[in-house]
Motif scaffolding. Sequence first.
Motif, PDB file in Angstrom:
ATOM      1  N   ALA A 138       0.852  -1.194   0.000  1.00 25.25           N
ATOM      2  CA  ALA A 138       0.000   0.000   0.000  1.00 25.25           C
ATOM      3  C   ALA A 138       0.890   1.248   0.000  1.00 25.25           C
ATOM      4  CB  ALA A 138      -0.941  -0.023   1.203  1.00 25.25           C
TER       5      ALA A 138
ATOM      6  N   ASP B 287       0.681  -1.844   4.153  1.00 28.99           N
ATOM      7  CA  ASP B 287       1.713  -0.829   4.374  1.00 28.99           C
ATOM      8  C   ASP B 287       3.018  -1.522   4.764  1.00 28.99           C
ATOM      9  OD1 ASP B 287       0.060   1.287   3.838  1.00 28.99           O
ATOM     10  OD2 ASP B 287      -0.155   1.953   5.913  1.00 28.99           O
TER      11      ASP B 287
ATOM     12  N   PRO C 252      -5.640  -2.207   9.442  1.00 28.23           N
ATOM     13  CA  PRO C 252      -5.594  -0.759   9.188  1.00 28.23           C
ATOM     14  C   PRO C 252      -6.022   0.037  10.419  1.00 28.23           C
ATOM     15  CG  PRO C 252      -7.556  -1.704   8.192  1.00 28.23           C
ATOM     16  CD  PRO C 252      -6.756  -2.864   8.742  1.00 28.23           C
TER      17      PRO C 252
ATOM     18  N   ARG D  49      -2.904   1.353   6.248  1.00 28.96           N
ATOM     19  CA  ARG D  49      -3.656   0.509   5.332  1.00 28.96           C
ATOM     20  C   ARG D  49      -3.056  -0.890   5.325  1.00 28.96           C
ATOM     21  NH1 ARG D  49      -4.278   2.910  -0.504  1.00 28.96           N
ATOM     22  NH2 ARG D  49      -2.055   3.425  -0.278  1.00 28.96           N
ATOM     23  N   THR D  50      -3.891  -1.875   5.092  1.00 28.15           N
ATOM     24  CA  THR D  50      -3.387  -3.237   4.947  1.00 28.15           C
ATOM     25  C   THR D  50      -2.367  -3.280   3.812  1.00 28.15           C
ATOM     26  OG1 THR D  50      -5.441  -4.223   5.759  1.00 28.15           O
ATOM     27  CG2 THR D  50      -4.025  -5.607   4.389  1.00 28.15           C
TER      28      THR D  50
ATOM     29  N   SER E 118      -3.384   7.503   8.660  1.00 32.77           N
ATOM     30  CA  SER E 118      -3.976   6.183   8.821  1.00 32.77           C
ATOM     31  C   SER E 118      -3.093   5.099   8.225  1.00 32.77           C
ATOM     32  CB  SER E 118      -5.356   6.137   8.163  1.00 32.77           C
ATOM     33  OG  SER E 118      -5.264   6.512   6.796  1.00 32.77           O
TER      34      SER E 118
END
Length: 404
Positions: free
Chosen positions: A113, A332, A201, A329-330, A327
Amino acid sequence: MPPFDVAEGDPFGPHNLPYGVFSLPGSTERRVGVRLGDTILDAGAAAAALGSPYVSLLARPTLNPLLAAGRTAWSDVRRALTAWVTVPSHRETIEPLFHPLSSVTLHLPFEVADYVDFYASENHARNVGQIFRPDAEDSLTPNWKHLPIGYHGRSGTVVVSGTDVVRPSGQRKAPSDPAPVFGPSVRLDIEAEVGFVVGTPSQLGSPVPLAAFRDHVFGLCLLNDWSARDVQAWEYVPLGPFLGKSFTTSVSAWITPLDALEEARVAPPERTHALLPYLDDSQEEPAGYDLRISVAINGHIVSEPPFSTMYWTAAQQLAHMTVNGASLRTGDLYGSGTVSGPTQRERGSLLELTWNGRDPLDLPDGKRTFLEDGDVVTLTAWAPGPDGVRVGLGEVTGRIVAGS
């Protein structure tokens, strides 16, 4: 030898079980697999054959669905996989679902991500400071002991181990040059790092505290953040790394879950400066990891950086990365920054090993200051495991090829 009969002490025994993504010969279909010794188990096919409720997470072409499922699912799936490869009653069902590693193609195991790279080794930071600011009173920048310094990289150029690294071109200007020139980098370097893979996330505007590190980070892998030092030196003031870093970042084909590294957890080095509350880990569980890395050029080991010396932990990096409300994210990925120890033999970059080219390395195939076309760089690592067994972290390798 049957795949279950892994040799005693094998660093990829049932105590490890790292995840990867593979395809079979003649097929483009990608499958989630788990490594056991020198074989890979088709985890999705095994889940289906055994009637497992985790088939929806494992019968996929990428690890992202499993990453997104969260910590409880990660632990449950790991327990199930351990049982599948150790309980004798499962052997007949899943033995046909193992494949020799030599027969499969390994792929990037997750969809990346965002990518962030840090600068967390005090030894590395001091070496770089002494190289470029030899007259400075302190080789560290004023902010270094107060926050984990990092920058946002380019997720689209993260590649799996074994992918060739094309020598990048860009502008470069030596201090004595009257004007910049354009061309291939002549100071191509490595950065021996560890990458951390985010699963769960977070919400925009909600920082992730130190204590939530293991709720969000699924596991880790080896990472080489290749660097064009000459391009970087000309472009990085005032905004930081750009073309000198964004061309390629290599990661291992194996993601080792944090649950496999319990025995490798250690306290980080002693803090020399008081930390702000969101970074203060003095009352938290140990968040450092005792990982032993080796760096080889053309098969010759040139360095063995110890990850246990990293001043800033992955938990602190995650907390700092999100403290402004950014934030997660799945998928990252964030890199530790170059891992360097206190001795010359433990430096994680050629910049340090050759002291910016002043002291060339003597390799069996000739001297090196920076990488030449055809050079193959390989990072390997292991960590202490249960009962004295090692946990293998796989490898990340790349061969330098000339640009067009």
